[in-house]
Design a protein around this motif. Structure first.
Motif, PDB file in Angstrom:
ATOM      1  N   TYR A  81      -7.510  42.752 -16.749  1.00  0.00           N
ATOM      2  CA  TYR A  81      -6.365  42.214 -16.005  1.00  0.00           C
ATOM      3  C   TYR A  81      -6.749  40.945 -15.251  1.00  0.00           C
ATOM      4  O   TYR A  81      -7.896  40.779 -14.828  1.00  0.00           O
ATOM      5  CB  TYR A  81      -5.835  43.256 -15.020  1.00  0.00           C
ATOM      6  CG  TYR A  81      -5.170  44.422 -15.703  1.00  0.00           C
ATOM      7  CD1 TYR A  81      -3.826  44.383 -16.022  1.00  0.00           C
ATOM      8  CD2 TYR A  81      -5.904  45.550 -16.055  1.00  0.00           C
ATOM      9  CE1 TYR A  81      -3.212  45.452 -16.667  1.00  0.00           C
ATOM     10  CE2 TYR A  81      -5.311  46.614 -16.698  1.00  0.00           C
ATOM     11  CZ  TYR A  81      -3.961  46.560 -17.005  1.00  0.00           C
ATOM     12  OH  TYR A  81      -3.366  47.613 -17.653  1.00  0.00           O
TER      13      TYR A  81
ATOM     14  N   LEU B 243      -1.616  44.085 -13.097  1.00  0.00           N
ATOM     15  CA  LEU B 243      -1.613  45.533 -12.859  1.00  0.00           C
ATOM     16  C   LEU B 243      -0.967  45.795 -11.511  1.00  0.00           C
ATOM     17  O   LEU B 243      -1.399  45.245 -10.492  1.00  0.00           O
ATOM     18  CB  LEU B 243      -3.046  46.068 -12.877  1.00  0.00           C
ATOM     19  CG  LEU B 243      -3.225  47.578 -12.695  1.00  0.00           C
ATOM     20  CD1 LEU B 243      -2.583  48.348 -13.836  1.00  0.00           C
ATOM     21  CD2 LEU B 243      -4.710  47.920 -12.579  1.00  0.00           C
TER      22      LEU B 243
ATOM     23  N   SER C 154      -2.053  39.136 -17.553  1.00  0.00           N
ATOM     24  CA  SER C 154      -1.742  40.551 -17.343  1.00  0.00           C
ATOM     25  C   SER C 154      -1.875  40.908 -15.873  1.00  0.00           C
ATOM     26  O   SER C 154      -2.873  40.570 -15.228  1.00  0.00           O
ATOM     27  CB  SER C 154      -2.671  41.436 -18.177  1.00  0.00           C
ATOM     28  OG  SER C 154      -2.497  41.173 -19.557  1.00  0.00           O
TER      29      SER C 154
ATOM     30  N   VAL D 221     -10.394  47.935 -15.118  1.00  0.00           N
ATOM     31  CA  VAL D 221      -9.398  46.911 -14.794  1.00  0.00           C
ATOM     32  C   VAL D 221      -9.813  45.514 -15.227  1.00  0.00           C
ATOM     33  O   VAL D 221      -9.063  44.556 -15.009  1.00  0.00           O
ATOM     34  CB  VAL D 221      -9.110  46.905 -13.277  1.00  0.00           C
ATOM     35  CG1 VAL D 221      -8.601  48.254 -12.814  1.00  0.00           C
ATOM     36  CG2 VAL D 221     -10.347  46.489 -12.502  1.00  0.00           C
TER      37      VAL D 221
ATOM     38  N   LEU E  15      -2.202  44.526 -22.834  1.00  0.00           N
ATOM     39  CA  LEU E  15      -3.099  43.457 -22.405  1.00  0.00           C
ATOM     40  C   LEU E  15      -3.332  42.441 -23.512  1.00  0.00           C
ATOM     41  O   LEU E  15      -3.402  41.234 -23.262  1.00  0.00           O
ATOM     42  CB  LEU E  15      -4.443  44.039 -21.960  1.00  0.00           C
ATOM     43  CG  LEU E  15      -4.432  45.041 -20.808  1.00  0.00           C
ATOM     44  CD1 LEU E  15      -5.857  45.382 -20.415  1.00  0.00           C
ATOM     45  CD2 LEU E  15      -3.668  44.503 -19.620  1.00  0.00           C
TER      46      LEU E  15
END
Length: 268
Positions: free
Chosen positions: A232, A211, A209, A229, A203
């Motif tokens: 992200y 996921l 980024s 999370v 990251l």
């Protein structure tokens, strides 16, 4: 006992079910497996021959045995052949995040293997990864590929550790694609500490980024938690993921994109 004939996808689904049974119990008589799967013993022998040839289990005289040194939940060969239709649908969405000339970080999860195949046709990109399998998939492609090195983990066919994290500190990528073994209410988990720490480093090394997680990974935990999370920019998953798991992700400010898997898509 029902007929054993079916489409290639149906046969592969049955073989994956057989593999799960053997992995859970360690060793099962072939006749018992045939009865459980409601197929003939001859059909079960063919299924086990296929799984044996793919080095997913051992077929012996009258029994099927799991590899004692491999946790099948983590074994890359097992994961690569599971939910293939979903992974292909995810890859179509993920590929839209890449433009010619980008520097792309790719994690080692099997969810990203179809994406690697698609990137082989993108002009002028540089791919950086800790996955040997990703490098193989890009062999012969015009992309420049850099393999991050450290301790090699056979079950994941990739490298992880402090050296990998130090290399990531010297990298600036346009986009990073990362997978997760387990996600529960927006929290992330992995069974191996070194991989949990490496995913955080991904990251920090990218401008954006993403996921990528299919529905089967949600609602689960593993040994090592590594945050949530919120780092992200985007979560890409399939429509099978329950809204109860997606709501905490949105609450953390992460965009969620769900993809539909064609009902007639092959599973393999």
């Amino acid at each position: 006992m029902r007929a054993s004939r079916g489409s290639e996808a149906e046969v592969e689904e049955r073989r994956q079910a057989v593999l799960r049974q053997v992995a859970q119990e360690g060793e099962i008589r072939i006749a018992d497996l045939a009865q459980r799967m409601r197929v003939s013993v001859m059909t079960m022998h063919r299924d086990l021959d296929n799984l044996h040839d793919r080095q997913l289990l051992r077929k012996g005289r009258g029994v099927a045995t799991a590899f004692s040194n491999v946790a099948m939940e983590s074994a890359l060969r097992f994961r690569e052949n599971a939910n293939v239709a979903v992974k292909n649908a995810l890859a179509d969405a993920l590929a839209e995040e890449v433009s010619p000339g980008d520097t792309v970080l790719i994690d080692c999860g099997s969810t990203l293997f179809p994406l690697a195949r698609r990137l082989a046709s993108v002009d002028g990109i540089r791919v950086i990864t800790n996955s040997l399998r990703v490098t193989y998939l890009l062999a012969g492609a015009p992309a420049e590929v850099t393999l991050l090195g450290d301790r090699y983990y056979e079950d994941f066919e990739s490298c992880a550790g402090p050296q990998t994290r130090r290399q990531l500190q010297d990298i600036r990528a346009t986009v990073a694609f990362v997978t997760a073994t387990s996600v529960s209410e927006g929290r992330l988990f992995h069974p191996v500490r070194e991989y949990a720490e490496s995913k955080r480093a991904y990251l920090e090394a990218a401008d954006r980024s993403v996921l990528a997680v299919d529905h089967s990974k949600f609602g689960r935990t593993a040994t090592y938690p590594y945050g949530d999370v919120s780092g992200y920019d985007l979560l890409v998953t399939d429509a099978g993921t329950p809204e109860s798991e997606l709501r905490p992700v949105r609450d953390l400010g992460v965009e969620v994109r769900t993809v539909e898997v064609p009902s007639d898509a092959p599973h393999r």
